[in-house]
Structures are given as structure tokens and as C-alpha cells.
Design a protein around this motif. Structure first.
Motif: not given
Length: 598
Positions: A222-227, A232-234, A278-283, A319-322
């Protein structure tokens, strides 16, 4: 080809409907002071819909793919790189690869990297070549997985951060990494690793994980998702549904996870759940089999019950599944025809297709599947919409070119290096100090640094020597021969202190590292063993009275190790994993959380 800024203007005109008069700011300015996204700046559905409506089917399919390109410039490449592009894609330059397949993204590898200014220039050139702005991505987790080296600030890796037990350190490391990647024109990183590593013999995750405790891994993730977001990076949490309990590397085979569904919910699921909150954009999906989640035993990347059933419906991720790289053996051994996995992945619920085994076959296979109604264009549109929505949301559709004249002032800064050094200093773990050997006195006792790693042994010897203690280096490799061991013994006879670096000495073909350590212990010299990757090394070197774990062999990790050796800092890191005995059935040697101090 229009310039990047002009092309942005053309693109902006095509998606005017629903957009504010002012351009959407870049991601770095899209967040509130708390790192959250203001509600009023959510992406505009009408804008994406209009852009999608004007795309051909080929362009839509291209948006789904992230490809590799060869060369260190978008349009000017060496003959060797041109030949590689021709073999793989039938065109000579990275820009032509982007155009041929209408790529939605590219991923950088070591062979693309020269200098920071060069890489930023290449990012600009690739964006200039693309009709729709690209995801420019990299696999830069830190520690043992880093495609871009110095002068970027190098991270110690997730296990080292887990050893500090402080989520603030995870946040800081991600933000530093993100800011520096952003300066190079990179807008997507395939990190953090959210796997819970509970298998000491895991050949592919190990120190890439924050540890064995799902709560710790969840907090760090969670902390890294915020960081990453604030830098400025997904961010991309990986590898769903969890790669932490495998004994097979999915690059070379297909692992099977035998957890029950309840075990999965308790062990593997929590970090992904935390990332989603934490509203991650991609998994990113994993190439492994989990019978408890899909009784058909389909690969998770291609499994509808796992991607759609669990990730979309149960966890509520929209979100986006890669996919993980589709050219990995975990996919290709089961489906050698490169046209098949992309279709299966999209039907399973994936949106972004990373590195297919053959780009022509994968692209045409997906196109043919749509024409044959094996997959609907509506389904393609769903994924393209997610991808375009994310690009708008994160400012990629409206981004301007990187100012390459400022790049060198934004990467490897003194402030960033100091921040990461402080984190790494608190990660080095003193596991054993039975003889009270540490800390070493700065008395000038001659030291031999031997063991695994040419660069590692030489760098560590130089750091020790810089403290006024004469030190020599003698690398003996991953699998030292009798001749090399005998040479190390001869050299040790001329020194008072021996520091031995080890790297997975339990793996078949590498066990002679154990022989080296045991032979050096018999000399009666002061011997200090350092596991420069896995803390599990001590289980196979139990006779060693002094053992430290650094979790990586990065320069910053070796500098922190040296500080600990000489008592410049006290070791405060604790094991993020339990160290089991090398003997089956015996009690664990050291529990997670163990760590000695001065």
C-alpha cells in the motif's frame, strides 16, 4: 511525422468532447497534498469514448500490447539492433515497431539503456512515433531486479525494506524510484511485488517479496502504491493470485500452488486487496496454476475464474489487468502457438498483453479471433477503454515532451541517495555474532573478501580498504572449484579477517560454496559470512559463527554492510522471513523478526 507537442495538439482536438478547456495536467500535479486524486479530476468518459470510436480494429488491438524494441534511439539504431528488430518485427527501428503494431506500450530492458539523457530522448522519440501516447514501462523493482543502473538511485530491494519493518521506508523508496523514472519519460513500472514469500526455495520471488507476513506485505505494498503515484508513475502490483509459495520459476516452467482457498484468502490475497483499497491502477497476473481457484487447472493468466471471478468480481478490481510476459515458459510450454495466449488472456479478463512470444502471430491471432467471433469487438473495446481511461487519468494523453536538458539534475540526486542510504542502513541484519566478532575495530587488520561475485567482492574490498583496513578481493564464483577453494585458502593465510560472500549455496550446482566456507572456518581465522541475496544461506552454513544478511548486492547494500561491520551504524534490520533448518522436520533456526544489535 508531427512533433510531439504538435501531435499532442492534434490528439487533444480528437478528444475535445468532455475535456476541460485547459489540458489535463501531468500526473505529478494531478494529486492532492495527501496523494489522493480529487474527485473533479477523474477521467472523462465522453473523451475516451470519442477517441475509441475513431480507432480501427487494428489500432484497438495494438493498444492491448506492450512490446520490446531494440536500440537506444527511436529512429537511429546500430546495424546489430536493426537486424534484431528485423528478425523479430520485420522493421528496422523502434519507431517503426510502434507504428507497425499500433502499440499501446513499450518496455525498456538493459539493452535500451545508455545514459539518462539518452533514455529520456528515446522516450520522447517513441511518444512522437505513436498516434496515441504510449505506456513507457520498465521492470524496476529495486534490489535484484533493476533494468536501469547508475546513475539512477539504486534501491536495496523489497526484502531489505521489509527488514526495516517501516512502511514509511517503502513509501520513500517508491517515490524516489518513481520521480527518477518519470524524469526519463517512463510512466509505468511493473512494481511493487505483492507476493508473500513463504517458500525458502522459491527460485523466482525470494527477496523480491517484502516478507512472509501478509500484514507486513500488505502495508508495504500500500505504501509503495502511494509512493509511485505521488512520484508520477503508474504502479503495478504483482503477481496475482500470488507467487510466494512456488518451487518452480515460471520463466522456465509452470508452478502449481497447492493452497486451499482458505489458505489463499489468508496468505496470498491480502496484499492485493490492500493495493486495490489504495486505488492501484494495474495488477499483473501470474503464470501458475491454483486448483483451489480454478479446478480446470488453467494458467492463472488465462483463467476466467481467477482474473474475472476472483480479481474482478470478488476483489472488485476495475483497473487494468496486465499479463506477465507471454513469452515465458510458464505459458509457451503449454501453448507453443503464440497466437493462442493473447485470445485466452483477453477472454479471461486481462487488458494488457505483455511481451508475446511472437508479435506478428499474437497480433494477427487476436485480429483473426475477432473476425471469427471467437472474441467480440465489444470485449476488445472494454479493455481498450480501460487502457485509454488510465492514460487520460494519469496525464499520459496530454503529457508534453521531457526536457532532456534537466534530466541529469533529477536522477541520482544527493537528496535521493541519502534517503535510500538511510533506509538501507536500517535494513542490514546481523543474524549471528556468536564469537562477538562484530563490530570490527578499525585497527588495520588485513582482510580478504572472497566468495561469490566479481563486482561484489571487489566493491566490498574497496569499501573496507577505504576505512583504513587493507583489503584484497578474490572472487571464487557461483560454484567454486577445488582449485579456486585452494587458492582462497592460500590467500587467506596472508590475512587476519576473511569476509565470505554467498549466493544461494543450497542450489544444485552451487553447493561447493558450502565447501568453501567450511574450509575457511577450519583455518582458525576470523570468518564473517554475508548472504548477499537470500538470508536463507545461513541454514546451509550453520557452522559459521558470524552471519549477516544484506538482501541484495547493490552498491548501497554493500556500503551499509561495511558501516555495520565497523560499527559506524548499529544493525537494526530484522529478518522478514523465517529461516528453516536445512534438515527436514527440524525446528526453524531463526524466526521472522530476529535480528541482533550492538
Amino acid at each position: 511525422m508531427p512533433s510531439l507537442n504538435l501531435r499532442r495538439s492534434i490528439l487533444a482536438g480528437a478528444i475535445t468532447v468532455g475535456l476541460a478547456a485547459a489540458a489535463v495536467p501531468a500526473l505529478a500535479h494531478n494529486l492532492g497534498s495527501d496523494g489522493k486524486e480529487p474527485e473533479k479530476k477523474q477521467p472523462t468518459e465522453q473523451a475516451v469514448t470519442k477517441l475509441l470510436k475513431n480507432m480501427s480494429l487494428e489500432e484497438k488491438i495494438g493498444q492491448l500490447f506492450v512490446g520490446e524494441v531494440y536500440g537506444q534511439d527511436a529512429t537511429t539504431v546500430t546495424e546489430q539492433d536493426a537486424a534484431q528488430n528485423m528478425r523479430n518485427f520485420g522493421v528496422r527501428t523502434p519507431a517503426e515497431v510502434v507504428n507497425k503494431y499500433h502499440l499501446g506500450g513499450v518496455i525498456y530492458f538493459e539493452h535500451n539503456v545508455g545514459t539518462p539523457t539518452q533514455l529520456a530522448t528515446m522516450s520522447n522519440g517513441l511518444q512522437d512515433a505513436a498516434k496515441i501516447p504510449l505506456f513507457v514501462s520498465v521492470d524496476q523493482e529495486g534490489g535484484t531486479v533493476a533494468r536501469i543502473g547508475e546513475p539512477l538511485t539504486q534501491l536495496p530491494g523489497n526484502a531489505a525494506i521489509g527488514a526495516t519493518r517501516k512502511a514509511d521506508n517503502a513509501y520513500t523508496a517508491a517515490k524516489v524510484n518513481s520521480q527518477e523514472l518519470h524524469a526519463l519519460g517512463i510512466n509505468q513500472n511493473y512494481a511493487p511485488d505483492a507476493d508473500v514469500n513463504i517458500n525458502a526455495h522459491n527460485p523466482v520471488i525470494g527477496v523480491r517479496s517484502f516478507g512472509e507476513d501478509p500484514t507486513l506485505v500488505s502495508d508495504m505494498t500500500s505504501a509503495q502504491v502511494r509512493g509511485y503515484r505521488e512520484g508520477g508513475v503508474i504502479a503495478t502490483a504483482k503477481h496475482f493470485p500470488g507467487h510466494g509459495d512456488t518451487a518452480v520459476d515460471s520463466h522456465y516452467g509452470l508452478p502449481v500452488i497447492t493452497h486451499t482457498k482458505e489458505q489463499w484468502k489468508t496468505l496470498d490475497k491480502p496484499p492485493f486487496e490492500a493495493a486495490i483499497k489504495e486505488n492501484i491502477d494495474m495488477i499483473m497476473s501470474a503464470h501458475l496454476v491454483v486448483p483451489a481457484l480454478d479446478p480446470s487447472e488453467e494458467v492463472a493468466t488465462l483463467s476466467q475464474p481467477i482474473l474475472t471471478g476472483q480479481l474482478r468480481k470478488e476483489l472488485g478490481f476495475d483497473g487494468v489487468i496486465v499479463t506477465d510476459a507471454l513469452r515465458m515458459d510458464g505459458i509457451t510450454k503449454k501453448y507453443p502457438d503464440a497466437a493462442i495466449p493473447p485470445v485466452k488472456a483477453i477472454n479471461a479478463g486481462a487488458d494488457q498483453l505483455l511481451l508475446p512470444a511472437n508479435m506478428d502471430d499474437a497480433f494477427n491471432g487476436l485480429l483473426t479471433a475477432v473476425h471469427k467471433n471467437e472474441i467480440s469487438e465489444k470485449r476488445i473495446d472494454e479493455s481498450v477503454t480501460r487502457l485509454l481511461t488510465l492514460k487520460e487519468k494519469r496525464g499520459i494523453l496530454s503529457a508534453t515532451a521531457i526536457d532532456t536538458s534537466t534530466v541529469n539534475h533529477k536522477v541520482g540526486t544527493a537528496e535521493n541517495r541519502a534517503a535510500i542510504a538511510a533506509i538501507t542502513d536500517s535494513s542490514t541484519t546481523l543474524v549471528k555474532n556468536d564469537a562477538g566478532t562484530l563490530p570490527l575495530a578499525a585497527s588495520g587488520r588485513s582482510t580478504l573478501v572472497t566468495g561469490w561475485g566479481e563486482t561484489t567482492t571487489q566493491s566490498l574490498a574497496e569499501k573496507i580498504d577505504a576505512r583504513g583496513t587493507p583489503a584484497d578481493a578474490l572472487a571464487t564464483g557461483i560454484s567454486p572449484t577445488k582449485t579456486q577453494i585452494d587458492e582462497a585458502l592460500r590467500e587467506a593465510s596472508h590475512h587476519e579477517v576473511i569476509v565470505v560472500t554467498t549466493h544461494k549455496p543450497w542450489v544444485d550446482g552451487q553447493t561447493s560454496q558450502q565447501t568453501l566456507v567450511n574450509a575457511l572456518l577450519k583455518t582458525g581465522k576470523t570468518v564473517i559470512v554475508v548472504g548477499v541475496r537470500d538470508p536463507y544461506d545461513i541454514a546451509y552454513l550453520s557452522a559459521a559463527p558470524t552471519f549477516l544478511a544484506t538482501y541484495s548486492y547493490t552498491d548501497v547494500a554493500l556500503e551499509s554492510l561495511t558501516k555495520v561491520l565497523f560499527g559506524e551504524v548499529s544493525p537494526t534490520g530484522v529478518l522478514p522471513v523465517t529461516i528453516p533448518s536445512a534438515e527436514p522436520g527440524e525446528a526453524a533456526l531463526f524466526k521472522a523478526g530476529h535480528g541482533l544489535h550492538y
